[in-house]
Write a protein that holds these residues in place. Structure first.
Motif, mmCIF file in Angstrom:
data_model
loop_
_atom_site.group_PDB
_atom_site.id
_atom_site.type_symbol
_atom_site.label_atom_id
_atom_site.label_comp_id
_atom_site.label_asym_id
_atom_site.label_seq_id
_atom_site.Cartn_x
_atom_site.Cartn_y
_atom_site.Cartn_z
ATOM 1 N N PHE A 107 0.820 -1.206 0.000
ATOM 2 C CA PHE A 107 0.000 0.000 0.000
ATOM 3 C C PHE A 107 0.858 1.262 0.000
ATOM 4 O O PHE A 107 0.536 2.245 -0.659
ATOM 5 N N TYR A 108 1.947 1.256 0.764
ATOM 6 C CA TYR A 108 2.873 2.383 0.816
ATOM 7 C C TYR A 108 4.209 1.966 0.195
ATOM 8 O O TYR A 108 4.569 0.788 0.215
ATOM 9 N N PRO A 109 4.976 2.922 -0.325
ATOM 10 C CA PRO A 109 6.293 2.584 -0.885
ATOM 11 C C PRO A 109 7.235 2.063 0.183
ATOM 12 O O PRO A 109 7.172 2.481 1.341
ATOM 13 N N ARG A 110 8.108 1.149 -0.212
ATOM 14 C CA ARG A 110 9.062 0.553 0.728
ATOM 15 C C ARG A 110 10.503 0.913 0.367
ATOM 16 O O ARG A 110 11.440 0.278 0.838
ATOM 17 N N THR A 111 10.664 1.924 -0.476
ATOM 18 C CA THR A 111 11.992 2.293 -0.957
ATOM 19 C C THR A 111 12.852 2.916 0.135
ATOM 20 O O THR A 111 14.004 2.535 0.319
#
Length: 411
Positions: A276-280
């Motif tokens: 759901f959210y970026p993991r970068t």
């Protein structure tokens, strides 16, 4: 990942929207002094990786390769025969074994002694709660093998990540999400009753018991990062980016609510069939949260010991000034701020900065204010009715609507 140009473009467009104008502003990547993201190496003993925009150290979970772990494992009268590797948890490797006498499938987790003893303490508390009823992985046995702690548990089917991939990333319907949500909430409620926080809820730590026979029966696994609630004092080494509660990122006081945030991320990821959210990196992660859910309240941000790694506090001080000016210039004289109220406003008292004793800006502001006499008890302001007849105004000069002020003034 947004990238540096894309990120700053996003921030510029976001900051230019009046309805979402933040009191805190993101610091630039250069000010953050972040190292480049992307040099990630997993599984190498003692290796340093660059991950989430910061330099991190990966500890060796288990010395040597899987081949060094025993083919035959004995615990009292029980003999376990090794089958294959299942995966890796927070601090150990998990292998598939069979009980020799019954051919029952089990999972054996090999954990370094120090972390293993801590995880074992948590698992014993959880086992006392009835794991089947409360949707937890059930521990069957535990013992030591050389310098490792071995935890034997029931063998479950597949992780949620595995199932999403096998569905060709087809999103779950809300009807499918409902039983999963209910079981996770039952698990959180049970953890709260014994004062434990899982601290690592994510797709890989949610497993189906038997996806073929019971398609929506799930259990929460891997308590390698579980903590007792009192020990959650502003620590940052819990949860992963993409599932990490904002209060963990900012260094705010923590409680069991961090798990609820992660459960929300898990359910949203199932609904979208992707994270759901970026993991970068943490920076992109927080930018995404603000973009979707708005600016966290100042009262939350001011509690964080790491919030200034992401936000510029000067704008919070300005916001208090703007707040006071707007109340002074209120068109409706009946709601216009009084002297007594203004003297108790945060801009004057700086009460909202009481915890920032070491901040250079706050120190300077307090020194400048030292010329003012301390304000104690003030006489109540004269009733508004006293001026009612004397201050009649021509209707054409009466203000209408809301007064909006945008002052780019440094206090």
């Amino acid at each position: 990942m947004l990238g540096s140009g894309g990120l700053f473009g996003f921030l510029r467009s976001f900051a230019s929207t009046p309805a979402r104008q933040p009191h805190f502003c993101f610091l630039s990547l250069r000010r953050l002094r972040l190292l480049p993201v992307g040099m990630v190496i997993h599984g190498e003993p003692g290796v340093l990786i660059i991950s989430f925009g910061m330099l991190c150290e990966i500890k060796k979970d288990i010395q040597g390769s899987d081949d060094l772990l025993p083919v035959v494992l004995k615990s009292g009268k029980i003999t376990y025969l090794r089958e294959n590797k299942l995966g890796e948890g927070s601090f150990g490797k998990v292998l598939h074994y069979k009980i020799q006498d019954t051919s029952e499938d089990v999972a054996v987790k090999f954990i370094n002694r120090e972390e293993g003893l801590e995880e074992l303490k948590m698992l014993k508390k959880i086992n006392a709660l009835d794991p089947d009823k409360n949707c937890f992985l059930k521990m069957l046995d535990h013992f030591e093998y050389k310098s490792l702690i071995c935890v034997v548990s029931e063998k479950l089917d597949q992780t949620m990540s595995d199932v999403i991939l096998k569905r060709n990333q087809r999103p779950f319907d809300v009807c499918e999400l409902r039983p999963v949500a209910q079981q996770l909430l039952v698990a959180l409620r049970a953890l709260k009753t014994i004062g434990l926080v899982h601290c690592d809820i994510k797709l890989n730590n949610l497993m189906f018991v038997n996806h073929q026979s019971y398609p929506y029966k799930v259990k929460l696994i891997d308590f390698g990062l579980a903590r007792e609630k009192p020990s959650l004092s502003r620590i940052s080494d819990i949860q992963i980016v993409g599932y990490k509660a904002p209060e963990v990122v900012f260094g705010c006081p923590l409680d069991e609510a961090v798990d609820m945030w992660s459960v929300g991320c898990v359910l949203a990821s199932m609904y979208k069939a992707k994270h759901f959210y970026p993991r970068t990196c943490l920076y992109d992660y927080i930018a995404s949260i603000i973009h979707m859910q708005g600016q966290p309240p100042d009262k939350i941000l001011l509690q964080g010991i790491r919030v200034y790694e992401f936000f510029n506090p000067i704008n919070t001080f300005r916001s208090k000034f703007k707040s006071l000016i707007k109340q002074m210039l209120c068109v409706d004289q009946k709601t216009r701020i009084t002297p007594e109220e203004a003297l108790n406003h945060n801009f004057i008292t700086m009460k909202h900065l009481s915890e920032r004793t070491k901040d250079p800006y706050v120190t300077s502001a307090r020194e400048i204010m030292s010329v003012c006499e301390p304000v104690t008890t003030m006489q109540p302001d004269a009733p508004k009715s006293f001026f009612k007849k004397k201050n009649k105004r021509d209707p054409q000069h009466r203000g209408v609507g809301v007064f909006i002020l945008n002052l780019n003034v440094k206090m």
